[in-house]
Design a protein around this motif. Structure first.
Motif, PDB file in Angstrom:
ATOM      1  N   LYS A 121       5.350   3.108  -3.094  1.00 46.86           N
ATOM      2  CA  LYS A 121       5.962   3.218  -4.229  1.00 46.86           C
ATOM      3  C   LYS A 121       5.141   3.502  -4.539  1.00 46.86           C
ATOM      4  O   LYS A 121       4.521   2.688  -5.589  1.00 46.86           O
ATOM      5  N   ASP A 122       4.045   4.583  -5.737  1.00 49.50           N
ATOM      6  CA  ASP A 122       3.562   4.492  -6.451  1.00 49.50           C
ATOM      7  C   ASP A 122       2.165   3.545  -6.316  1.00 49.50           C
ATOM      8  O   ASP A 122       1.283   2.850  -6.550  1.00 49.50           O
ATOM      9  N   GLY A 123       2.081   4.225  -5.007  1.00 43.34           N
ATOM     10  CA  GLY A 123       0.729   3.723  -3.833  1.00 43.34           C
ATOM     11  C   GLY A 123       0.251   1.843  -3.441  1.00 43.34           C
ATOM     12  O   GLY A 123      -0.143   1.271  -2.815  1.00 43.34           O
ATOM     13  N   LYS A 124       1.626   1.541  -3.776  1.00 39.18           N
ATOM     14  CA  LYS A 124       2.410  -0.090  -3.734  1.00 39.18           C
ATOM     15  C   LYS A 124       3.362  -0.404  -3.153  1.00 39.18           C
ATOM     16  O   LYS A 124       4.317   0.557  -2.404  1.00 39.18           O
ATOM     17  N   VAL A 125       3.246  -1.206  -1.811  1.00 38.90           N
ATOM     18  CA  VAL A 125       4.314  -1.567  -0.589  1.00 38.90           C
ATOM     19  C   VAL A 125       5.809  -2.186  -1.310  1.00 38.90           C
ATOM     20  O   VAL A 125       5.490  -3.242  -2.281  1.00 38.90           O
ATOM     21  N   LYS A 126       6.487  -1.057  -1.954  1.00 36.51           N
ATOM     22  CA  LYS A 126       7.982  -1.935  -2.630  1.00 36.51           C
ATOM     23  C   LYS A 126       8.488  -2.518  -2.212  1.00 36.51           C
ATOM     24  O   LYS A 126       8.860  -3.496  -2.657  1.00 36.51           O
ATOM     25  N   TYR A 127       9.128  -2.325  -0.858  1.00 37.52           N
ATOM     26  CA  TYR A 127       9.546  -3.280   0.399  1.00 37.52           C
ATOM     27  C   TYR A 127       9.665  -2.862   1.536  1.00 37.52           C
ATOM     28  O   TYR A 127       8.866  -1.577   2.300  1.00 37.52           O
TER      29      TYR A 127
ATOM     30  N   GLY B 287       7.111 -11.492   2.616  1.00 41.44           N
ATOM     31  CA  GLY B 287       6.101 -11.996   2.361  1.00 41.44           C
ATOM     32  C   GLY B 287       4.558 -10.998   2.023  1.00 41.44           C
ATOM     33  O   GLY B 287       3.942 -10.737   1.709  1.00 41.44           O
ATOM     34  N   PHE B 288       5.982  -9.108   1.512  1.00 35.14           N
ATOM     35  CA  PHE B 288       4.576  -8.138   1.316  1.00 35.14           C
ATOM     36  C   PHE B 288       3.266  -8.137   0.885  1.00 35.14           C
ATOM     37  O   PHE B 288       1.839  -7.780   0.728  1.00 35.14           O
ATOM     38  N   ASP B 289       4.302  -9.233  -0.418  1.00 35.81           N
ATOM     39  CA  ASP B 289       3.302  -8.158  -1.873  1.00 35.81           C
ATOM     40  C   ASP B 289       1.582  -9.405  -2.141  1.00 35.81           C
ATOM     41  O   ASP B 289       1.186  -9.154  -3.063  1.00 35.81           O
TER      42      ASP B 289
ATOM     43  N   SER C  19      -9.522  -5.677   5.532  1.00 35.24           N
ATOM     44  CA  SER C  19      -8.273  -5.299   5.327  1.00 35.24           C
ATOM     45  C   SER C  19      -6.221  -5.683   6.169  1.00 35.24           C
ATOM     46  O   SER C  19      -6.579  -6.512   6.537  1.00 35.24           O
ATOM     47  N   THR C  20      -5.451  -5.461   4.898  1.00 35.22           N
ATOM     48  CA  THR C  20      -4.300  -6.381   5.610  1.00 35.22           C
ATOM     49  C   THR C  20      -3.762  -5.369   6.486  1.00 35.22           C
ATOM     50  O   THR C  20      -4.324  -4.199   6.803  1.00 35.22           O
ATOM     51  N   LEU C  21      -2.755  -5.609   7.058  1.00 33.39           N
ATOM     52  CA  LEU C  21      -2.119  -5.113   8.391  1.00 33.39           C
ATOM     53  C   LEU C  21      -1.515  -3.298   8.126  1.00 33.39           C
ATOM     54  O   LEU C  21      -1.430  -2.783   8.650  1.00 33.39           O
TER      55      LEU C  21
ATOM     56  N   THR D 256       0.612 -16.311   2.376  1.00 34.06           N
ATOM     57  CA  THR D 256       1.845 -16.376   1.838  1.00 34.06           C
ATOM     58  C   THR D 256       1.597 -17.219   1.172  1.00 34.06           C
ATOM     59  O   THR D 256       2.662 -17.127   0.024  1.00 34.06           O
ATOM     60  N   ARG D 257       0.887 -18.296   0.621  1.00 31.40           N
ATOM     61  CA  ARG D 257       0.851 -18.860  -0.785  1.00 31.40           C
ATOM     62  C   ARG D 257       0.303 -18.001  -1.951  1.00 31.40           C
ATOM     63  O   ARG D 257       0.361 -17.973  -2.560  1.00 31.40           O
ATOM     64  N   ARG D 258       0.230 -16.369  -1.898  1.00 28.19           N
ATOM     65  CA  ARG D 258       0.188 -14.865  -2.317  1.00 28.19           C
ATOM     66  C   ARG D 258       1.048 -14.086  -2.767  1.00 28.19           C
ATOM     67  O   ARG D 258       1.114 -13.480  -2.893  1.00 28.19           O
ATOM     68  N   ALA D 259       1.950 -14.740  -1.783  1.00 25.67           N
ATOM     69  CA  ALA D 259       3.739 -13.889  -2.068  1.00 25.67           C
ATOM     70  C   ALA D 259       3.960 -14.442  -2.837  1.00 25.67           C
ATOM     71  O   ALA D 259       4.625 -15.530  -2.260  1.00 25.67           O
TER      72      ALA D 259
END
Ligand code: SF4
Length: 702
Positions: free
Chosen positions: A29-35, A55-57, A461-463, A604-607
């Protein structure tokens, strides 16, 4: 979760964390992973664990590297001293052209001055198959040698060594889902409830259907509640316990004579060797009562179909290869391999550690575990690459490369998506090495601990931001798809590799991951019948026997890829841990992961959700041990080994035996690997992360 009004787009992909390889739908949503939701992949059937679901954010974290950067001329001396929120004290922004020229130019200059072996590389088990393939190709084609490795050396290298030696292949012989067809399963040295949580759901279901689950681990891991037998054996005593179980199978003639005669070799030597391992004698070493060892032997040998799963509790020892040899022998002597519900399954750790190993990101093998020492095999690759021959010598492994830096031979490194300044044993030794490098190129998504030592940072880049293929612990090849673009100037890893290779004069012209995959299929028989177009619509388990075969869940039903089609028994003797507790260091330290944090914690420590659940470095001890020390749970303790000390919060955990402390390795502020022992298994070259002699004291200022 929500409905279609909650997102602008949805993209099917694969979870970026563990080797289970759960398929996901990424809602943007709006260019970001929402869920993220689980979908119906072969390994997960819609299920996800807390990491996959929440853990995606990290992908949108403000500390993402978004611009190429070059170390400033006036930067302070290299060390673990960069603020991840403000890199400007150490690095300056650069254009991609300048950064790539600088990165490639520095490697070329040192290779020209000192020979190609001045440059080594660590690739990544977090990237795609195509990116792993390009990485090993760059080191071999560009620098002429095999000093290229990745984190498999720290995780299952010893398992792979034993599997290749004895059954002729480094991958699992059966998917974990095959447990549905088993009536007995052993899980040893693994904690799937935390480390492979979705696989663990299949193990739990198996017990609900009446399957017998034999759990063997020095810690009382989460699966113990589901176990028919829980063997909490003494740390490091795996070989004595397993040999005692096999001794009973021989003594009581419970083995499968016909299978042994048809499909194996070296049985007589194994049988003879096992005579010395009676349960009565081994009980004193492994701490398991003789009648329990006998019961386990009868239960396993009496099964119609049985599987063996193992994790790093088996592999991360100086006798890790011997541990795996025992498990392989146990399956072979009982004929528990090659049929539905039977087989050997080392649970692979990272999302693509299987694929990266298959793609040749190891110092002794080209793709598909083809020996670098074989002239014909090297030629088959250089013919495709259109390049000169390269070294026929096995290359250096992860820890050997670190030693080679200290010896002054390796002078430059290219490190992609790995964090050895957190993950290596005796990590201060590794950090000192990275500080000595004359030129360090780091390609990553964050300023990892390793990136602190970089001369140039290439933002990757992330996955969620790339396309390609990955291979999970089940040998299932699956497609990841870009759900969001990389932020700002960050780029897909394969693109960065291609641009570097162009500047190294390698003439690469790939414009899409599909072209790289097509090249891989030329010399990788494991990819026979697997095409990019197929993977767009289905996951395929290798080997796939035809263009429509979804792949073989179980392999080696009719012999092994070894001489005469026979698997081999390799007897294993008891080797004590490299250092044993003494008066100065009286307890045993072991390391591992936690449910919420994955590996060195860089993602994960940044999620937010994961870090909120498990925010602080902690060490687990038995409540009685804490009471004896006068320490309350939550107070700080100091752990000291021959390598160094850390101060960390104490946690009470009855699953840990009274002479043991368990330390997760995800926390830089109390890095477990400052303490770990760098002694390595002589075959798999894997360090002994699972056993160090340690002193535990109440911290002085609490
Ligand atoms: Fe991701 Fe592994 Fe959890 Fe599946 S089990 S959601 S692959 S971390």
């Amino acid at each position: 979760v929500g409905d279609s009004a909650d997102f602008d787009s949805e993209t099917d992909s694969v979870c970026p964390f563990c080797g289970v390889g759960c398929q996901i739908s990424v809602k943007v949503k709006d260019g970001k992973v929402k869920y993220v939701e689980g979908i119906n992949g072969p390994a997960n059937e819609g299920r996800l664990c807390v990491k996959g679901r929440f853990g995606f954010d990290y992908t949108h974290h403000p500390h993402r590297l978004t611009k190429p950067m070059i170390r400033r001329d006036d930067a302070p001396a290299k060390g673990l001293n960069v603020d991840p929120g403000d890199l400007s004290t150490h690095f300056r922004e650069a254009s991609w052209d300048e950064a790539l020229d600088f990165a490639a130019g520095g490697m070329s200059k040192l290779a020209q001055a000192h020979g190609g072996k001045a440059v080594a590389g660590f690739g990544s088990a977090k990237c795609t198959n195509e990116e792993a393939y390009l990485f090993q190709k760059m080191i071999r084609q560009g620098f002429g040698h095999n000093n290229v490795d990745h984190c498999t050396r720290l995780c299952h290298a010893s398992s792979v060594t034993a599997l290749i030696e004895n059954v002729g292949s480094g991958a699992v012989t059966a998917t974990f889902n095959e447990i549905e067809n088993a009536d007995v399963a052993i899980v040893i040295g693994a904690n799937p409830v935390e480390n492979h949580p979705v696989a663990a759901t299949y193990f739990k279901q198996f017990t609900k259907r009446g399957g017998k689950l034999i759990v063997m681990d020095p810690r009382g891991v989460g699966l113990r509640r589901f176990a028919s037998h829980m063997l909490q054996f003494r740390p490091g005593a795996d070989v004595s316990m397993l040999n005692a179980i096999m001794h009973v199978i021989v003594e009581e003639e419970l083995y499968d004579k016909q299978y042994i005669e048809t499909y194996t070799e070296n049985w007589e030597a194994e049988k003879e060797h096992l005579k010395a391992f009676s349960p009565e004698e081994m009980s004193g070493i492994c701490g398991i009562a003789p009648d329990v060892l006998r019961d386990v032997a009868r239960t396993f040998a009496g099964a119609k179909s049985a599987m063996i799963f193992w994790g790093m509790g088996i592999s991360q020892h100086i006798h890790g290869t011997d541990n795996s040899r025992c498990l392989i022998s146990l399956a072979l002597m009982t004929g528990q391999i090659g049929r539905p519900g039977s087989g050997l399954h080392p649970l692979r750790g990272q999302n693509n550690v299987q694929g990266a190993s298959d793609a040749g990101l190891v110092p002794m093998f080209l793709p598909d575990y083809q020996s670098v020492m074989d002239d014909g095999i090297r030629k088959s690759f250089t013919d495709v690459w259109g390049s000169e021959d390269f070294s026929a010598e096995k290359g250096l492994t992860v820890t050997e490369i670190v030693d080679d830096i200290h010896a002054g031979n390796t002078k430059a490194m290219y490190i992609l998506g790995e964090n050895p300044a957190m993950s290596d044993p005796d990590v201060d030794h590794a950090r000192e090495a990275f500080a000595k490098l004359e030129h360090l190129v780091v390609q990553d998504i964050f300023l990892t601990e390793t990136a602190n030592y970089a001369d140039v940072l290439l933002p990757a880049s992330t996955l969620f931001e790339k396309s390609g293929t990955v291979s999970n612990t089940n040998r299932q090849v699956q497609m990841v798809r870009q759900a969001v673009p990389p932020p700002c100037d960050a780029r897909e890893d394969w693109w960065i590799e291609v641009e570097l290779a162009k500047r190294l004069g390698l003439g690469w012209t790939y414009t899409d991951p599909s072209e790289i995959f097509a090249e891989m299929t030329v010399n990788m028989r494991s990819f026979d019948n697997i095409t990019w177009d197929r993977l767009k619509t289905e996951a395929v388990t290798y080997p796939s026997l035809s263009p429509t075969d979804p792949g073989q869940s179980v392999v080696f039903g009719d012999g092994f890829p070894r001489p005469d089609g026979r698997a081999k028994f390799t007897p294993a003797s008891v080797i004590p841990p490299d250092e044993v507790p003494d008066a100065e260091f009286p307890m045993i330290m072991t390391t591992g992961r936690q449910l919420e944090h994955w590996h060195t914690g860089s993602m994960t420590r940044r999620a937010k959700v994961l870090d909120a659940v498990e925010p602080e470095a902690n060490a687990s001890l038995h409540p009685k041990t804490l009471r004896a020390m006068g320490v309350e749970p939550g107070e700080m303790i100091e752990l000291t080994t021959r390598r160094g000390s850390i101060t960390i919060m104490a946690r009470a955990d009855r699953a840990v035996s009274e002479d043991m402390v368990f330390v997760p390795f995800a926390y830089v502020e109390a890095a477990a690997n400052i303490l770990t022992n760098p002694a390595i298994d002589p075959y798999g070259k894997i360090p002994e992360f699972k056993f160090a002699a340690v002193r535990v004291e109440k911290a002085k200022d609490t």
